[in-house]
Enzyme design. Structure first.
Site, PDB file in Angstrom:
ATOM      1  N   SER A 203      11.382  42.472  30.672  1.00  0.00           N
ATOM      2  CA  SER A 203      10.314  41.622  31.184  1.00  0.00           C
ATOM      3  C   SER A 203       9.857  42.125  32.557  1.00  0.00           C
ATOM      4  CB  SER A 203      10.771  40.168  31.219  1.00  0.00           C
ATOM      5  OG  SER A 203       9.681  39.299  31.425  1.00  0.00           O
ATOM      6  N   GLU A 321       6.609  38.019  20.994  1.00  0.00           N
ATOM      7  CA  GLU A 321       6.922  37.813  22.413  1.00  0.00           C
ATOM      8  C   GLU A 321       6.522  36.418  22.893  1.00  0.00           C
ATOM      9  OE1 GLU A 321       8.484  39.758  24.499  1.00  0.00           O
ATOM     10  OE2 GLU A 321       8.362  41.803  23.727  1.00  0.00           O
ATOM     11  N   HIS A 391      10.168  36.623  23.101  1.00  0.00           N
ATOM     12  CA  HIS A 391      10.544  37.214  24.377  1.00  0.00           C
ATOM     13  C   HIS A 391      11.984  36.818  24.716  1.00  0.00           C
ATOM     14  CE1 HIS A 391       9.260  39.211  28.041  1.00  0.00           C
ATOM     15  NE2 HIS A 391       9.635  38.192  28.798  1.00  0.00           N
TER      16      HIS A 391
END
Length: 465
Positions: A203, A321, A391
């Site tokens: 990330s 995600e 994610h």
């Protein structure tokens, strides 16, 4: 939360065993007292630099005697996770501006010149720490016989505020570079190879690595990189947006930014975030183009190309995600069937625009400049969870243990033994890459990426994905 495993393993929580023996490790600055835990040497809270508020980091100076490295160091002051987050509410730790420290796990400080992995956590440049239980690296160090160094640096306004006369911006990136210098200077004393350093980030940690690829001073400090779910659609901050954010922060603070309390700084940080971005998912604070150490956007791209020739790169995204942020929202709760369909469409569109497409574009840019590039995708495990393949879903495959991830909504209904097994191919790939680079992945059947869909290596094969 995780379903109870029928036969839990013997992995333990992040707390240090009282019976763990002390071990002394000599590094360039002096002697550290760590712990020998389950066949590994663990050093916590190892300071790599110091920094006054809104000032660049200063390398840590040598010290006399023995310095304890048994307890975790401070974490950058930060807000709690948002309620209802798919990632739950992780522990934060002791918040302190004295937060430039490392967590180091090594099989032995014996001069064996093992591969070194440096972990940069995510958290939208506003939360997280290398010391968090969910980022524990002892399993990775043991499984791959590698040295793993986890970095804690400044976040939010303290790390990324850009306001003339107050803060230059990009202080968190400067912290990371200083941490990498410390690793280079001390890796051999930790049983690692300073010439074989792999950066791994997820990330905003992966976004940081992308930034560092365009910083000439940083490039000699690492050999390979792994970018997990980099939000490259964010690009780099520009003068107009960061200038407005800085103005709002100072207005909300309403006092001297150098003497304000941490509570006041955090309150102003969050208020300024709301002023400039509402309640969206785009981080307000982050790297700024044209502020040291970053060149402007064109210069950054040119530097990425210039440094690509001797670089090995792995990068990729999860299939869904944006499910981490959007799944199970108000629409699907109110109108279940239609709402879920609309929700899934939005997840697909925003995943493609914010993550997948810009990541593949960056892969093509680096490959065209001579880097050896490999692209992967995470399909996730079989699950009926709305967060599947979202994610952060790859994080428990790589790091931490059952206790650290037990209360996390995105893993609801999954057995930890299954989570650990699903992660085995991912861990094996990352460890092979850290040891042998592009050649190791090619030997395992990976195909270098040059813009071909068939070259994307896929992990997991979850039903209902």
């Amino acid at each position: 939360m995780l379903s109870q495993s029928p036969a839990p393993g013997d992995e333990t929580r992040g707390a240090t065993s009282l019976a763990a023996p002390d071990v002394l490790v000599t590094v360039r600055g002096g002697m550290l007292r760590g712990r020998r835990e389950d066949g590994l040497t663990v050093l916590r809270g190892v300071r790599y630099a110091t920094a006054a508020r809104f000032c660049p980091p200063v390398p840590e100076q040598p010290w006399p005697g023995v310095r304890d490295a048994i307890e975790h160091g401070g974490v950058s002051p930060q807000p709690q996770a948002r309620p209802g987050s798919a990632g739950g509410r992780p522990e934060i730790g002791v918040q302190s501006e004295d937060c430039l420290n490392l967590t180091i796990v090594t099989p032995a400080a014996d001069g064996a010149r093992r591969p070194v992995i440096v972990w940069l956590h995510g958290g939208s440049y506003r939360s997280g720490a290398g010391s968090w239980d969910r980022y524990r690296t002892d399993g990775l160090a043991r499984e791959g016989d590698v040295v793993v160094v986890s970095v804690t640096s400044r976040l939010g306004a303290l790390g990324y505020l850009a306001a003339p006369g107050v803060s230059p911006g990009n202080l968190g990136l400067l912290d990371q570079i200083e941490a990498l210098r410390w690793v280079r200077d001390n890796a051999a004393d930790l049983g690692g190879d300073p010439d074989n350093v792999t950066l791994v980030g997820q990330s905003s940690g992966a976004h940081s690595i992308a930034c560092l690829l365009g910083v000439a001073a940083a490039r000699p400090l690492f050999r390979r990189v792994v970018l997990q779910s980099p939000p490259l659609g964010l690009g780099l901050g520009g003068a107009a947006d960061t200038g407005r954010l800085g103005e709002r922060f100072l207005a909300r603070l309403g006092g001297d930014p150098l003497t304000a309390s941490l509570d006041q700084v955090l309150a102003a940080q969050q208020a300024a975030e709301r002023d400039v971005s509402g309640r969206g998912f785009t981080p307000a604070y982050g790297p700024v183009a044209g502020a040291d150490p970053l060149p402007d956007t064109d210069g950054w791209l040119a530097a990425c190309r210039a440094g690509a020739g001797d670089l090995d790169v792995v990068l990729g995204t999860t299939r869904r995600e944006m499910a981490y942020f959007l799944a199970g929202g108000p629409l699907s709760q109110r109108v279940p069937l239609l709402g879920r369909a609309v929700e899934n469409s939005l997840i697909s569109v925003f995943t493609w625009t914010a993550f997948t497409r810009p990541t593949q574009r960056f892969a093509r840019l680096l490959a065209a400049a001579g880097a050896r590039v490999f692209v992967y995708g995470i399909d996730g495990a079989a699950s009926t969870s709305p967060y599947r393949a979202g994610h952060c879903s790859d994080l428990p495959w790589l790091l931490g243990d059952e206790a650290a991830w037990a209360q996390v909504p995105m893993l609801a209904g999954q057995l930890w033994d299954d989570v650990h097994e699903h992660g085995r191919p991912l861990r094996s790939a990352w460890l092979s890459f850290a040891a042998g680079g592009a050649a190791a992945l090619t030997a395992h059947g990976w195909t270098p990426y040059r813009g071909r869909r068939a070259a994307v290596h896929r992990f997991g094969a979850g039903r209902g994905r």
